[in-house]
Design an enzyme around this catalytic site. Structure first.
Site, PDB file in Angstrom:
ATOM      1  N   CYS A 124      20.614 -13.616  45.418  1.00  0.00           N
ATOM      2  CA  CYS A 124      20.159 -13.588  46.810  1.00  0.00           C
ATOM      3  C   CYS A 124      19.517 -12.244  47.132  1.00  0.00           C
ATOM      4  O   CYS A 124      19.985 -11.199  46.703  1.00  0.00           O
ATOM      5  CB  CYS A 124      21.344 -13.850  47.739  1.00  0.00           C
ATOM      6  N   ASP A 147      21.247 -29.022  73.078  1.00  0.00           N
ATOM      7  CA  ASP A 147      21.714 -30.402  72.990  1.00  0.00           C
ATOM      8  C   ASP A 147      22.050 -30.860  74.401  1.00  0.00           C
ATOM      9  O   ASP A 147      22.049 -30.067  75.339  1.00  0.00           O
ATOM     10  CB  ASP A 147      22.903 -30.518  72.045  1.00  0.00           C
ATOM     11  N   CYS A 152      19.082 -11.085  50.245  1.00  0.00           N
ATOM     12  CA  CYS A 152      19.383 -10.651  51.616  1.00  0.00           C
ATOM     13  C   CYS A 152      19.949  -9.232  51.612  1.00  0.00           C
ATOM     14  O   CYS A 152      20.383  -8.721  50.583  1.00  0.00           O
ATOM     15  CB  CYS A 152      20.325 -11.635  52.309  1.00  0.00           C
ATOM     16  N   ASP A 189      20.635 -29.497  62.336  1.00  0.00           N
ATOM     17  CA  ASP A 189      21.511 -28.368  62.688  1.00  0.00           C
ATOM     18  C   ASP A 189      22.891 -28.620  62.139  1.00  0.00           C
ATOM     19  O   ASP A 189      23.312 -29.768  61.975  1.00  0.00           O
ATOM     20  CB  ASP A 189      21.583 -28.208  64.209  1.00  0.00           C
ATOM     21  N   CYS A 198      23.567  -8.868  50.189  1.00  0.00           N
ATOM     22  CA  CYS A 198      23.700  -8.978  48.728  1.00  0.00           C
ATOM     23  C   CYS A 198      23.057  -7.801  47.995  1.00  0.00           C
ATOM     24  O   CYS A 198      23.476  -7.462  46.899  1.00  0.00           O
ATOM     25  CB  CYS A 198      23.117 -10.295  48.246  1.00  0.00           C
ATOM     26  N   HIS A 215      24.611 -13.450  55.442  1.00  0.00           N
ATOM     27  CA  HIS A 215      24.270 -13.962  54.106  1.00  0.00           C
ATOM     28  C   HIS A 215      24.183 -15.485  54.096  1.00  0.00           C
ATOM     29  O   HIS A 215      23.227 -16.052  53.560  1.00  0.00           O
ATOM     30  CB  HIS A 215      25.279 -13.500  53.046  1.00  0.00           C
TER      31      HIS A 215
HETATM   32 ZN   LIG Z   1      22.770 -12.781  50.452  1.00  0.00          ZN
END
Ligand SMILES: [Zn+2]
Length: 381
Positions: free
Chosen positions: A329, A92, A331, A291, A334, A360
């Site tokens: 999820c 930025d 990921c 963002d 998880c 996560h």
């Molecule tokens: Zn997750």
């Protein structure tokens, strides 16, 4: 170097699928852009950041200018080499800090105004200056928040710093006005933003992509004026900045007053907005990238975003919950840890708690946007 191609335009909304090609790889849009203020996502390793499906990050010119300074980064070969993040980076312009260290700090307001019960007299009139900095037609005089030394940043200084930092996408220096500004103040600030946009274009010597920023607060005529002005300059893309009104409806209106007047072939980035509940709306309005600090900031405050809503890791009941953080999820957090273990880490103030939750939350946000992309591709959105 930047190539942007809209590969699909939704027939149901203004949403679009695109490919943003930089010399550090291609970003599929719409895309969420995590905030890597100090050239890192707080609490995450670069390797972990890659695994969160993050395609592009945004770093902060003002903070990197203060420490370590753009010369140190340039000497290391630019942000990519310095941090080893090999995917695209945005920086930025520092303009937002004019707001956050200025009127934002004085009035304790963010760029989205939620409550204001103060007196009309407290509103920002045309000649008012914030307490801790001075805004002039040339730029902004600060005190260095670290050591109190005088500091000046204008469009030339911002461009110079951003060119040394070497991100793929850089932004023109602008003034982000506070939600409580009066119309005469906003008009004055908009004139400065436009003058600075021209100077930024003139001072670009690198092959980085330069995005111009549209301001104009929540005024339709000013957004129209700003969109047309910014679109008249040879920018490679656009940032939509500033106060976006206090409500979701106003944010939606502002995007409708802005995006149609920009070159439709160029990418547009919404600065600092991307709450999970706003994502579908801003994407449907035609935003390509955006963002927001929400997933990372909330993670450090113990809040996980899940398919069942927000989970506060500080809640005692979670200590006894053996379920995965988010059963839906995929990921690595998880599929590895229970809510119970993560709640324990939070209670014990273990540092891994912050990085696990940040991981996560970013994975969750990126997957959320990925699903929106799939719905657009299937013609559902
Ligand atoms: Zn997750």
């Amino acid at each position: 170097m930047l190539n942007f191609e809209v590969t699909q335009q939704s027939k149901k909304s203004k949403a679009r699928i695109g490919l943003l090609e930089t010399s550090h790889g291609v970003v599929e849009t719409p895309a969420f852009v995590p905030v890597a203020t100090q050239a890192t996502i707080k609490t995450l390793s670069i390797e972990d950041t890659r695994e969160t499906k993050s395609q592009l990050v945004i770093s902060n010119t003002f903070h990197l200018h203060l420490k370590p300074g753009e010369d140190i980064v340039a000497k290391a070969g630019g942000l990519h080499k310095f941090s080893t993040w090999d995917r695209p980076i945005m920086t930025d312009s520092g303009g937002f800090q004019v707001f956050s260290l200025g009127f934002g700090r004085d009035l304790q307001v963010g760029k989205v105004l939620k409550f204001f019960t103060g007196d009309e007299k407290e509103k920002i009139k045309a000649d008012k200056q914030p307490k801790f900095l001075k805004i002039t037609p040339e730029g902004v005089y600060f005190r260095n928040p670290i050591n109190g030394a005088p500091l000046f940043i204008g469009p030339r200084e911002s461009m110079e710093a951003q060119q040394k930092l070497g991100a793929d996408i850089i932004f023109a220096f602008d003034e982000c006005t506070a939600p409580l500004s009066t119309l005469p103040y906003i008009k004055k600030a908009l004139k400065r933003t436009h003058d600075w946009a021209k100077i930024c274009v003139e001072h670009k010597t690198s092959d980085q992509a330069l995005f111009g920023i549209v301001q104009g607060s929540h005024h339709q005529d000013l957004r129209y004026e700003s969109s047309n002005f910014i679109a008249s300059l040879p920018f490679d893309g656009y940032g939509i900045g500033g106060d976006l009104g206090g409500t979701k409806e106003m944010m939606c209106n502002i995007l409708d007053w802005t995006l149609p007047y920009l070159d439709q072939k160029l990418p547009r980035h919404l600065l600092g907005i991307g709450k999970i509940e706003d994502m579908e709306m801003i994407i449907k309005a035609g935003v390509d990238t955006f963002d927001c600090t929400v997933p990372t900031h909330y993670a450090r405050n113990g809040i996980a975003f899940t398919s069942e809503g927000k989970l506060d890791m500080g809640k005692r009941v979670l200590l006894d919950d053996g379920a995965p953080l988010d059963p839906e999820c995929e990921c690595k957090i998880c599929t590895t840890f229970s809510r119970s273990y993560l709640a324990h880490l939070f209670k014990a103030k273990e540092m891994t708690a912050f990085s696990y939750l940040t991981f996560h939350n970013l994975f969750y946000f990126n997957t959320y946007v990925e699903r929106i992309r799939e719905r657009i591709k299937r013609g559902e959105l």
